[in-house]
Design a protein around this motif. Structure first.
Motif, short mmCIF file in Angstrom:
data_model
loop_
_atom_site.label_atom_id
_atom_site.label_comp_id
_atom_site.label_asym_id
_atom_site.label_seq_id
_atom_site.Cartn_x
_atom_site.Cartn_y
_atom_site.Cartn_z
N GLU A 178 0.85 -1.19 0.00
CA GLU A 178 0.00 0.00 0.00
C GLU A 178 0.88 1.24 0.00
O GLU A 178 1.62 1.49 0.95
CB GLU A 178 -0.89 0.02 1.25
N PRO B 27 1.46 4.94 0.59
CA PRO B 27 0.77 6.03 1.27
C PRO B 27 0.36 7.11 0.27
O PRO B 27 1.17 7.55 -0.54
CB PRO B 27 1.84 6.55 2.25
N SER C 277 -1.60 10.87 -0.74
CA SER C 277 -1.74 12.21 -0.19
C SER C 277 -3.16 12.40 0.35
O SER C 277 -4.10 11.77 -0.10
CB SER C 277 -1.41 13.26 -1.25
N GLY C 278 -3.26 13.29 1.31
CA GLY C 278 -4.57 13.58 1.89
C GLY C 278 -5.19 14.84 1.33
O GLY C 278 -6.09 15.41 1.94
N GLN D 283 4.55 12.85 6.37
CA GLN D 283 3.92 11.59 6.76
C GLN D 283 3.59 11.66 8.24
O GLN D 283 4.42 12.10 9.05
CB GLN D 283 4.86 10.40 6.51
N LYS E 100 0.40 6.79 10.68
CA LYS E 100 -0.85 6.09 10.36
C LYS E 100 -0.55 4.64 9.99
O LYS E 100 0.46 4.34 9.36
CB LYS E 100 -1.55 6.73 9.16
N GLY F 168 -2.93 2.02 7.95
CA GLY F 168 -4.20 2.08 7.24
C GLY F 168 -4.66 3.52 7.26
O GLY F 168 -3.92 4.43 6.92
N ASP F 169 -5.88 3.74 7.72
CA ASP F 169 -6.39 5.11 7.81
C ASP F 169 -6.40 5.63 9.25
O ASP F 169 -6.87 6.73 9.51
CB ASP F 169 -7.81 5.18 7.22
N ALA F 170 -5.89 4.83 10.17
CA ALA F 170 -5.93 5.21 11.58
C ALA F 170 -4.62 5.87 12.03
O ALA F 170 -3.53 5.33 11.80
CB ALA F 170 -6.18 3.97 12.45
N VAL F 171 -4.73 7.03 12.67
CA VAL F 171 -3.57 7.66 13.28
C VAL F 171 -3.26 6.89 14.56
O VAL F 171 -4.11 6.76 15.44
CB VAL F 171 -3.84 9.16 13.58
N ARG G 217 6.92 5.06 6.82
CA ARG G 217 5.97 5.40 5.76
C ARG G 217 6.67 6.16 4.63
O ARG G 217 6.39 5.94 3.46
CB ARG G 217 4.80 6.21 6.32
N ARG H 115 -4.87 15.84 11.59
CA ARG H 115 -5.56 14.72 12.25
C ARG H 115 -5.09 14.52 13.69
O ARG H 115 -5.15 13.43 14.23
CB ARG H 115 -5.41 13.44 11.43
#
Length: 160
Positions: free
Chosen positions: A23, A25, A27-28, A46, A49, A51-54, A79, A146
């Motif tokens: 996977e 990473p 961009s958000g 980076q 995180k 997955g999607d969890a901090v 990451r 986040r």
């Protein structure tokens, strides 16, 4: 360290953090995870995180312990290494890690940013050996995306 060993080591380190190196990473927002200019790679920030969890959120010294903050910095560096692998095909193509910037969300008066940043530097040295000998800045900030405890960006150089 032999070049193929870096990719193997990356997979091992990623598994200890629960990351999947397949996977990339993403961009958000409206920016790229990495921009390449000649031999230089500029990696976007980076956060820690999986997955999607901090994984580590809040202020270091209040919500996050020093050990967890160092772990968060290492996760950020890991990451970034995954972004490098996806960008170059293999970490064998990395000639040098030039610089990292580590941002630490700490409580008022927190002054141990360099110790937190050591978590990232140690991981990079473990992964890249001498190639990881980088310049570094570690600063304290009031907040991060986040509510992450740590954020890291990087500049690396690829081989020709």
């Amino acid at each position: 360290m032999q070049s193929n060993e870096r990719d193997i080591k990356l997979a091992e380190l990623a598994s200890t953090f629960g990351l999947d190196i397949q996977e990339n990473p993403v961009s958000g927002g409206l920016y790229e995870p990495v921009t390449i200019d000649g031999k230089s790679l500029y990696l976007s920030g980076q956060i820690p995180k999986v997955g999607d969890a901090v994984v580590h959120s809040g202020k270091v010294g209040q919500d996050v312990s020093m050990d967890d903050a160092k772990n968060a910095a290492a996760l950020c560096a890991l990451r970034a290494a995954i972004v490098l692998k996806h960008s170059l095909g293999s970490l064998a193509a990395v000639e040098k890690i030039l610089r990292i910037n580590v941002f630490v969300q700490g409580v008022d008066g927190f002054s141990q940013q360099t110790q937190v940043a050591d978590g990232a530097s140690e991981l990079l040295h473990n992964l890249f050996g001498e190639v990881a000998g980088h310049a570094r800045t570690a600063v304290g900030v009031a907040g991060l995306p986040r509510n992450a405890a740590v954020e890291l960006d990087m500049i690396a150089v690829r081989k020709r």
